[in-house]
Design a protein around this motif. Sequence first.
Motif, PDB file in Angstrom:
ATOM      1  N   THR A 230       0.837  -1.212   0.000  1.00 18.17           N
ATOM      2  CA  THR A 230       0.000   0.000   0.000  1.00 18.17           C
ATOM      3  C   THR A 230       0.872   1.263   0.000  1.00 18.17           C
ATOM      4  N   ASP A 231       1.932   1.277   0.817  1.00 19.38           N
ATOM      5  CA  ASP A 231       2.810   2.463   0.873  1.00 19.38           C
ATOM      6  C   ASP A 231       3.497   2.679  -0.484  1.00 19.38           C
ATOM      7  N   ALA A 232       3.960   1.586  -1.085  1.00 25.04           N
ATOM      8  CA  ALA A 232       4.639   1.697  -2.384  1.00 25.04           C
ATOM      9  C   ALA A 232       3.660   2.194  -3.448  1.00 25.04           C
ATOM     10  N   LEU A 233       2.425   1.720  -3.381  1.00 24.01           N
ATOM     11  CA  LEU A 233       1.426   2.154  -4.373  1.00 24.01           C
ATOM     12  C   LEU A 233       1.089   3.632  -4.202  1.00 24.01           C
ATOM     13  N   LEU A 234       1.130   4.110  -2.957  1.00 23.51           N
ATOM     14  CA  LEU A 234       0.882   5.543  -2.752  1.00 23.51           C
ATOM     15  C   LEU A 234       2.002   6.362  -3.399  1.00 23.51           C
ATOM     16  N   THR A 235       3.242   5.913  -3.246  1.00 30.03           N
ATOM     17  CA  THR A 235       4.365   6.593  -3.919  1.00 30.03           C
ATOM     18  C   THR A 235       4.128   6.591  -5.432  1.00 30.03           C
ATOM     19  N   MET A 236       3.679   5.445  -5.941  1.00 33.87           N
ATOM     20  CA  MET A 236       3.418   5.357  -7.385  1.00 33.87           C
ATOM     21  C   MET A 236       2.304   6.318  -7.794  1.00 33.87           C
ATOM     22  N   ALA A 237       1.256   6.395  -6.974  1.00 35.20           N
ATOM     23  CA  ALA A 237       0.125   7.276  -7.296  1.00 35.20           C
ATOM     24  C   ALA A 237       0.572   8.736  -7.345  1.00 35.20           C
ATOM     25  N   LYS A 238       1.569   9.068  -6.496  1.00 35.39           N
ATOM     26  CA  LYS A 238       2.030  10.464  -6.462  1.00 35.39           C
ATOM     27  C   LYS A 238       2.954  10.800  -7.620  1.00 35.39           C
ATOM     28  N   THR A 239       3.709   9.787  -8.100  1.00 35.13           N
ATOM     29  CA  THR A 239       4.678  10.071  -9.165  1.00 35.13           C
ATOM     30  C   THR A 239       4.138   9.724 -10.553  1.00 35.13           C
ATOM     31  N   SER A 240       3.210   8.749 -10.635  1.00 34.04           N
ATOM     32  CA  SER A 240       2.536   8.488 -11.917  1.00 34.04           C
ATOM     33  C   SER A 240       1.046   8.331 -11.599  1.00 34.04           C
ATOM     34  N   LYS A 241       0.403   7.272 -12.085  1.00 35.86           N
ATOM     35  CA  LYS A 241      -1.033   7.166 -11.834  1.00 35.86           C
ATOM     36  C   LYS A 241      -1.388   5.742 -11.405  1.00 35.86           C
TER      37      LYS A 241
END
Length: 278
Positions: A230-241
């Motif tokens: 979940t934390d890694a996906l949040l980073t992904m959501a902030k840098t891409s989509k």
Amino acid sequence: MIKKCMFPVAGYGTRFLPATKSMPKEMLPVVNKPLVQYGVEEALDADLTEICLVTGRGKRAINDFFDISFELEHQIAGTDKEPYLASIRDVIARGKFATTRQSEMKGLGHAILTGELLVGNEPFGVVLADDLCVCEEQGVMAQLVEIYRRTKCSVIAIEEVDEAEVSKFGVIAGVEEEPGLYAVTDMVEKPEAKDAPSNLAIIGRYVLTPYIFEILRHTPPGKNGEVQLTDALLTMAKTSKVLAYKFKGRRFDCGSVDGYVEATNYVYKNIYLQDKFS
Ligand code: G1P
């Protein structure tokens, strides 16, 4: 094209002790099939035919399950018991299976990163076999793959849950771009109800781009001291989509005794009896 589906199956299954003391929790049967078979069938039905199992100590039964048992085949060939082997024969014929081991239990994010060895630089599905999903038409993984094909973004499956339940899940916040499809703006792993950004809970189905591995390499331990996907996906959501999709179908939490019993009753009545006697 997505061909691979990862199954993190190294967890202990403590909620089912003593049953899971010497048997993988993923091998618990829901009626006559082990949980992991339902998940693999869902992946195969989405044309993800390369099954990547991230196992651990005490999980050998899973590897054996996805291989032919010559002794059993020999005993049963030509008898009236043969139909009982039909579904697993079909799974073994349709899929290719590869395994790696997670030697330390450091969380779902760590398990996914361990599976990089099998997946490489490709988009891939993830199935958490504890979540058994029953759908009228397409399975959940096929629903996610379709969205990935259209958008080329990582996609996670979500469902609305009661406020009292949010602390059992990763929870998202997002902007609804199409009916049921959200662009993720926030994600929290197992928040208390008062801190939850919504009641949209992540269920154990994901399509991920390989960029997730790069992020996971730099993701520090989070909730419960574990590396959280979940934390890694949040980073992904902030840098891409990252997209979140309210899947069509029903999910049973077979990681809990209540959900497991509920799934067993449902599958017995609505699937097993229908197939057997129709
Ligand atoms: C995992 C994920 C969580 C997700 C859940 C779905 O948690 O970390 O975000 O909501 O699967 O089943 P687990 O249930 O493995 O603790």
